[in-house]
Design a protein around this motif. Structure first.
Motif, PDB file in Angstrom:
ATOM      1  N   ARG A  85      49.581 -35.426  17.670  1.00  0.00           N
ATOM      2  CA  ARG A  85      48.457 -35.827  16.840  1.00  0.00           C
ATOM      3  C   ARG A  85      48.874 -37.066  16.062  1.00  0.00           C
ATOM      4  O   ARG A  85      49.954 -37.098  15.462  1.00  0.00           O
ATOM      5  N   LEU A  86      48.042 -38.096  16.079  1.00  0.00           N
ATOM      6  CA  LEU A  86      48.358 -39.344  15.393  1.00  0.00           C
ATOM      7  C   LEU A  86      47.874 -39.288  13.957  1.00  0.00           C
ATOM      8  O   LEU A  86      46.759 -38.860  13.681  1.00  0.00           O
ATOM      9  N   VAL A  87      48.749 -39.715  13.052  1.00  0.00           N
ATOM     10  CA  VAL A  87      48.440 -39.736  11.626  1.00  0.00           C
ATOM     11  C   VAL A  87      48.848 -41.095  11.067  1.00  0.00           C
ATOM     12  O   VAL A  87      49.587 -41.839  11.700  1.00  0.00           O
ATOM     13  N   GLY A  88      48.392 -41.421   9.895  1.00  0.00           N
ATOM     14  CA  GLY A  88      48.770 -42.683   9.262  1.00  0.00           C
ATOM     15  C   GLY A  88      50.136 -42.568   8.611  1.00  0.00           C
ATOM     16  O   GLY A  88      50.674 -41.487   8.437  1.00  0.00           O
ATOM     17  N   GLY A  89      50.701 -43.697   8.254  1.00  0.00           N
ATOM     18  CA  GLY A  89      51.968 -43.705   7.547  1.00  0.00           C
ATOM     19  C   GLY A  89      53.118 -44.171   8.410  1.00  0.00           C
ATOM     20  O   GLY A  89      52.953 -44.595   9.552  1.00  0.00           O
ATOM     21  N   ASP A  90      54.316 -44.084   7.841  1.00  0.00           N
ATOM     22  CA  ASP A  90      55.522 -44.548   8.511  1.00  0.00           C
ATOM     23  C   ASP A  90      55.838 -43.696   9.744  1.00  0.00           C
ATOM     24  O   ASP A  90      56.135 -44.211  10.807  1.00  0.00           O
ATOM     25  N   ASP A  92      54.200 -41.792  12.342  1.00  0.00           N
ATOM     26  CA  ASP A  92      52.805 -41.758  12.747  1.00  0.00           C
ATOM     27  C   ASP A  92      52.449 -40.727  13.803  1.00  0.00           C
ATOM     28  O   ASP A  92      51.330 -40.692  14.282  1.00  0.00           O
ATOM     29  N   ILE A  93      53.377 -39.845  14.178  1.00  0.00           N
ATOM     30  CA  ILE A  93      53.096 -38.777  15.131  1.00  0.00           C
ATOM     31  C   ILE A  93      53.416 -37.442  14.476  1.00  0.00           C
ATOM     32  O   ILE A  93      54.508 -37.233  13.961  1.00  0.00           O
ATOM     33  N   ASP A  94      52.447 -36.535  14.521  1.00  0.00           N
ATOM     34  CA  ASP A  94      52.615 -35.183  14.002  1.00  0.00           C
ATOM     35  C   ASP A  94      52.672 -34.260  15.212  1.00  0.00           C
ATOM     36  O   ASP A  94      51.813 -34.340  16.098  1.00  0.00           O
ATOM     37  N   CYS A  95      53.698 -33.385  15.293  1.00  0.00           N
ATOM     38  CA  CYS A  95      53.858 -32.561  16.484  1.00  0.00           C
ATOM     39  C   CYS A  95      54.645 -31.295  16.174  1.00  0.00           C
ATOM     40  O   CYS A  95      55.149 -31.122  15.069  1.00  0.00           O
ATOM     41  N   LYS A  96      54.720 -30.426  17.182  1.00  0.00           N
ATOM     42  CA  LYS A  96      55.572 -29.242  17.117  1.00  0.00           C
ATOM     43  C   LYS A  96      56.572 -29.333  18.256  1.00  0.00           C
ATOM     44  O   LYS A  96      56.204 -29.597  19.395  1.00  0.00           O
ATOM     45  N   GLY A 101      60.237 -26.681  15.363  1.00  0.00           N
ATOM     46  CA  GLY A 101      59.023 -26.459  14.595  1.00  0.00           C
ATOM     47  C   GLY A 101      58.244 -27.737  14.377  1.00  0.00           C
ATOM     48  O   GLY A 101      58.421 -28.727  15.072  1.00  0.00           O
ATOM     49  N   ALA A 102      57.377 -27.695  13.365  1.00  0.00           N
ATOM     50  CA  ALA A 102      56.514 -28.836  13.067  1.00  0.00           C
ATOM     51  C   ALA A 102      57.332 -29.967  12.450  1.00  0.00           C
ATOM     52  O   ALA A 102      58.195 -29.735  11.610  1.00  0.00           O
ATOM     53  N   MET A 103      57.054 -31.178  12.903  1.00  0.00           N
ATOM     54  CA  MET A 103      57.728 -32.339  12.333  1.00  0.00           C
ATOM     55  C   MET A 103      56.933 -33.601  12.632  1.00  0.00           C
ATOM     56  O   MET A 103      55.989 -33.588  13.411  1.00  0.00           O
ATOM     57  N   LYS A 104      57.329 -34.683  11.989  1.00  0.00           N
ATOM     58  CA  LYS A 104      56.717 -35.986  12.210  1.00  0.00           C
ATOM     59  C   LYS A 104      57.735 -36.902  12.864  1.00  0.00           C
ATOM     60  O   LYS A 104      58.912 -36.846  12.554  1.00  0.00           O
ATOM     61  N   LEU A 105      57.240 -37.738  13.794  1.00  0.00           N
ATOM     62  CA  LEU A 105      58.096 -38.680  14.507  1.00  0.00           C
ATOM     63  C   LEU A 105      57.566 -40.092  14.355  1.00  0.00           C
ATOM     64  O   LEU A 105      56.372 -40.292  14.125  1.00  0.00           O
ATOM     65  N   LYS A 106      58.436 -41.059  14.507  1.00  0.00           N
ATOM     66  CA  LYS A 106      58.021 -42.464  14.572  1.00  0.00           C
ATOM     67  C   LYS A 106      57.742 -42.796  16.026  1.00  0.00           C
ATOM     68  O   LYS A 106      58.498 -42.398  16.925  1.00  0.00           O
ATOM     69  N   SER A 107      56.679 -43.537  16.270  1.00  0.00           N
ATOM     70  CA  SER A 107      56.292 -43.867  17.637  1.00  0.00           C
ATOM     71  C   SER A 107      57.319 -44.747  18.343  1.00  0.00           C
ATOM     72  O   SER A 107      57.376 -44.770  19.566  1.00  0.00           O
ATOM     73  N   GLN A 108      58.169 -45.448  17.603  1.00  0.00           N
ATOM     74  CA  GLN A 108      59.172 -46.314  18.228  1.00  0.00           C
ATOM     75  C   GLN A 108      60.286 -45.520  18.920  1.00  0.00           C
ATOM     76  O   GLN A 108      61.059 -46.099  19.663  1.00  0.00           O
TER      77      GLN A 108
END
Length: 114
Positions: A85-90, A92-96, A101-108
């Protein structure tokens, strides 16, 4: 005489085309062959490490070992992440991720799986 561009990471001249991407055999850097790379970032578009456009529900693969902050866990190279799931901010990827578990990743640090 080759008309392919030199590698933007190491300047190597032995690049080759692989589908829609260019690859440098000297440093293993991959980049998009499209001239519009980076275009659209002002409009909120999110692109992976190769310049491919990402959207909600895509599957991606991690291209670099990533340490999980506050834990001893590591997301290994090649880990597949489904249904992002794409989200705003540094980050920008929200996933499991299985096992973490749940975490956020940078698209780079990801590439799209087709």
């Amino acid at each position: 005489m080759s008309t392919l561009p030199n590698c933007p990471a190491c300047g190597g001249e032995y690049t080759y085309a692989d589908g829609l991407n260019f690859v440098c055999p000297e440093c293993a850097h991959e980049w998009s062959a499209s001239p519009a790379e980076g275009v659209g970032e002002d409009e909120g578009e999110v692109r992976d490490a190769n310049g491919a456009l990402l959207s909600d529900g895509d599957s991606v693969s991690v291209i670099k070992d990533l340490k999980v902050k506050g834990s001893s866990a590591v997301v290994k190279v090649g880990t597949k992440v489904k249904n992002i799931r794409l989200v705003g901010g540094d980050h920008d990827i929200d996933c499991k991720i299985e096992g973490i578990g749940a975490m956020k990743l940078k698209s780079q640090f990801v590439k799209r799986i087709s």
